[in-house]
Write a protein that holds these residues in place. Structure first.
Motif, PDB file in Angstrom:
ATOM      1  N   ALA A   4       0.851  -1.192   0.000  1.00 48.63           N
ATOM      2  CA  ALA A   4       0.000   0.000   0.000  1.00 48.63           C
ATOM      3  C   ALA A   4       0.883   1.237   0.000  1.00 48.63           C
ATOM      4  O   ALA A   4       2.066   1.195   0.370  1.00 48.63           O
ATOM      5  CB  ALA A   4      -0.921   0.010   1.224  1.00 48.63           C
ATOM      6  N   ARG A   5       0.283   2.340  -0.405  1.00 42.28           N
ATOM      7  CA  ARG A   5       0.922   3.648  -0.289  1.00 42.28           C
ATOM      8  C   ARG A   5      -0.021   4.498   0.535  1.00 42.28           C
ATOM      9  O   ARG A   5      -1.205   4.637   0.202  1.00 42.28           O
ATOM     10  CB  ARG A   5       1.131   4.260  -1.674  1.00 42.28           C
ATOM     11  N   GLY A  10       1.300  12.642   8.689  1.00 39.94           N
ATOM     12  CA  GLY A  10       1.775  13.673   7.782  1.00 39.94           C
ATOM     13  C   GLY A  10       2.871  13.256   6.829  1.00 39.94           C
ATOM     14  O   GLY A  10       3.400  14.091   6.083  1.00 39.94           O
ATOM     15  N   VAL A  11       3.208  11.969   6.794  1.00 36.92           N
ATOM     16  CA  VAL A  11       4.294  11.489   5.942  1.00 36.92           C
ATOM     17  C   VAL A  11       3.763  10.442   4.969  1.00 36.92           C
ATOM     18  O   VAL A  11       3.119   9.469   5.387  1.00 36.92           O
ATOM     19  CB  VAL A  11       5.430  10.867   6.794  1.00 36.92           C
ATOM     20  N   GLU A  12       4.041  10.635   3.678  1.00 44.55           N
ATOM     21  CA  GLU A  12       3.706   9.614   2.695  1.00 44.55           C
ATOM     22  C   GLU A  12       4.740   8.499   2.778  1.00 44.55           C
ATOM     23  O   GLU A  12       5.945   8.752   2.845  1.00 44.55           O
ATOM     24  CB  GLU A  12       3.697  10.206   1.288  1.00 44.55           C
ATOM     25  N   LEU A  36      -4.363   7.558   5.676  1.00 43.14           N
ATOM     26  CA  LEU A  36      -4.967   8.084   4.460  1.00 43.14           C
ATOM     27  C   LEU A  36      -4.421   7.252   3.311  1.00 43.14           C
ATOM     28  O   LEU A  36      -3.211   7.225   3.063  1.00 43.14           O
ATOM     29  CB  LEU A  36      -4.596   9.553   4.269  1.00 43.14           C
ATOM     30  N   TRP A  37      -5.319   6.573   2.621  1.00 48.01           N
ATOM     31  CA  TRP A  37      -4.902   5.652   1.561  1.00 48.01           C
ATOM     32  C   TRP A  37      -4.686   6.416   0.259  1.00 48.01           C
ATOM     33  O   TRP A  37      -5.539   7.179  -0.191  1.00 48.01           O
ATOM     34  CB  TRP A  37      -5.941   4.564   1.367  1.00 48.01           C
ATOM     35  N   LEU A  38      -3.556   6.166  -0.374  1.00 47.99           N
ATOM     36  CA  LEU A  38      -3.193   6.753  -1.652  1.00 47.99           C
ATOM     37  C   LEU A  38      -3.179   5.652  -2.721  1.00 47.99           C
ATOM     38  O   LEU A  38      -3.189   4.463  -2.389  1.00 47.99           O
ATOM     39  CB  LEU A  38      -1.811   7.400  -1.545  1.00 47.99           C
ATOM     40  N   PRO A  39      -3.161   6.011  -3.999  1.00 53.70           N
ATOM     41  CA  PRO A  39      -2.994   4.962  -5.016  1.00 53.70           C
ATOM     42  C   PRO A  39      -1.751   4.136  -4.701  1.00 53.70           C
ATOM     43  O   PRO A  39      -0.696   4.699  -4.373  1.00 53.70           O
ATOM     44  CB  PRO A  39      -2.834   5.772  -6.309  1.00 53.70           C
ATOM     45  N   GLY A 159      -6.785   0.757  -5.924  1.00 54.71           N
ATOM     46  CA  GLY A 159      -6.238   0.182  -4.689  1.00 54.71           C
ATOM     47  C   GLY A 159      -7.145  -0.932  -4.150  1.00 54.71           C
ATOM     48  O   GLY A 159      -7.928  -1.502  -4.895  1.00 54.71           O
ATOM     49  N   PRO A 160      -7.128  -1.203  -2.857  1.00 59.88           N
ATOM     50  CA  PRO A 160      -6.219  -0.593  -1.882  1.00 59.88           C
ATOM     51  C   PRO A 160      -4.784  -1.095  -1.982  1.00 59.88           C
ATOM     52  O   PRO A 160      -3.866  -0.434  -1.528  1.00 59.88           O
ATOM     53  CB  PRO A 160      -6.843  -0.973  -0.542  1.00 59.88           C
ATOM     54  N   TRP A 161      -4.627  -2.289  -2.588  1.00 56.84           N
ATOM     55  CA  TRP A 161      -3.333  -2.952  -2.576  1.00 56.84           C
ATOM     56  C   TRP A 161      -2.741  -3.065  -3.972  1.00 56.84           C
ATOM     57  O   TRP A 161      -3.461  -3.177  -4.957  1.00 56.84           O
ATOM     58  CB  TRP A 161      -3.455  -4.371  -2.006  1.00 56.84           C
ATOM     59  N   LEU A 162      -1.429  -3.106  -4.029  1.00 55.94           N
ATOM     60  CA  LEU A 162      -0.714  -3.643  -5.177  1.00 55.94           C
ATOM     61  C   LEU A 162      -0.234  -5.026  -4.755  1.00 55.94           C
ATOM     62  O   LEU A 162       0.564  -5.155  -3.821  1.00 55.94           O
ATOM     63  CB  LEU A 162       0.477  -2.759  -5.560  1.00 55.94           C
TER      64      LEU A 162
END
Length: 263
Positions: A4-5, A10-12, A36-39, A159-162
């Motif tokens: 996941a990303r 506050g940190v990606e 917070l889920w990102l692509p 997403g949520p996963w790769l």
């Protein structure tokens, strides 16, 4: 492995799945709700090219009263369309029909040029799920979908996963399902694709170079329905994951002049 990303404190950062929680690089385990889920794509390389298939399931083509294509029907998407798991997609004001599309996404793992079908799987890093919304009001031609149909900001949750390619032994035998507010509205199987994953990699790489991080969205089966503000849409693919997205209203419609110019 499931990657996941996320943004956390506050940190990606990257994370993996561990016993129903997110495992961070520093060893901490955090709850899914805390992030917070990102692509689920590495920041470098970002997808240089996002290729998407239209009418790649015969039942969907029939649903839309179109003949199944004889060669891939492909369009290109911009990166600003992508958002993450549990994020919100805007439904433009005034539109009459906006529908989801549950799609298996192929993530390219290494440079692919003139790849033979039999070698295609060697070039895949992994798979994820996309919900590739379409704004049917703006459609001019299914064989030439215009930008406002398929290239809107926030309209492609991913997403949520790769999931690593080696953890999906047969991507051409995966069940797909969509629910809207908990009700099943779409079901299918990747075995029903007209053009399967090895064919698509061979086809695209025959005339263009695919780079690491490039995405191929492989189309959707039949069963699409209109989605309204407040609807919670879950697009799920066996072995890959369940992608949750909520529709929200865009408060203002484009102005008449802007609409005319866009056409």
């Amino acid at each position: 492995m499931k990657h996941a990303r996320i943004a956390f404190e506050g940190v990606e950062q990257d994370a993996t799945e561990r016993d129903g929680r997110l495992l961070l690089a520093d060893g901490r385990l955090v709850d899914f709700d805390a992030a917070l889920w990102l692509p689920p794509l590495a920041p470098t390389p970002r997808p240089r090219t996002i290729l998407a298939l239209g009418l790649n399931y015969a039942d969907h083509a029939k649903e839309l009263e179109f003949k199944a294509p004889e060669e891939p029907l492909v369009f290109v998407k911009g990166q600003s369309t992508l958002i993450g798991h549990r994020q919100k997609t805007q439904r433009p004001a005034g539109v009459q029909f906006m529908h989801y599309e549950c799609e298996l996404v192929v993530v390219i793992g290494k440079t692919a040029r003139r790849v033979r079908r039999d070698d295609a799987y060697d070039f895949i890093a992994g798979y994820t799920v996309a919900n590739d919304y379409a704004i049917r009001d703006y459609l001019e031609n299914w064989y030439r979908p215009n930008l406002r149909v398929k290239n809107r900001d926030t309209c492609t949750p991913i997403g949520p996963w790769l999931v690593d390619a080696q953890d999906v032994p047969d991507p051409m035998a995966l069940a797909l399902q969509t629910t809207v507010n908990g009700k099943i509205t779409q079901s299918g199987n990747t075995r029903d694709m007209i053009f399967d994953v090895p064919f698509l990699i061979e086809y695209f790489s025959s005339f263009m170079t695919l780079a690491p991080g490039d995405l191929i969205l492989t189309g959707t089966p039949d069963g699409v329905v209109d989605c309204r503000a407040g609807d919670v849409v879950v697009t799920e693919i066996e072995r890959i994951g369940a992608l949750v997205n909520t529709i929200e209203s865009r408060r203002t419609a484009p102005t008449a002049n802007a609409t005319s110019a866009a056409r």
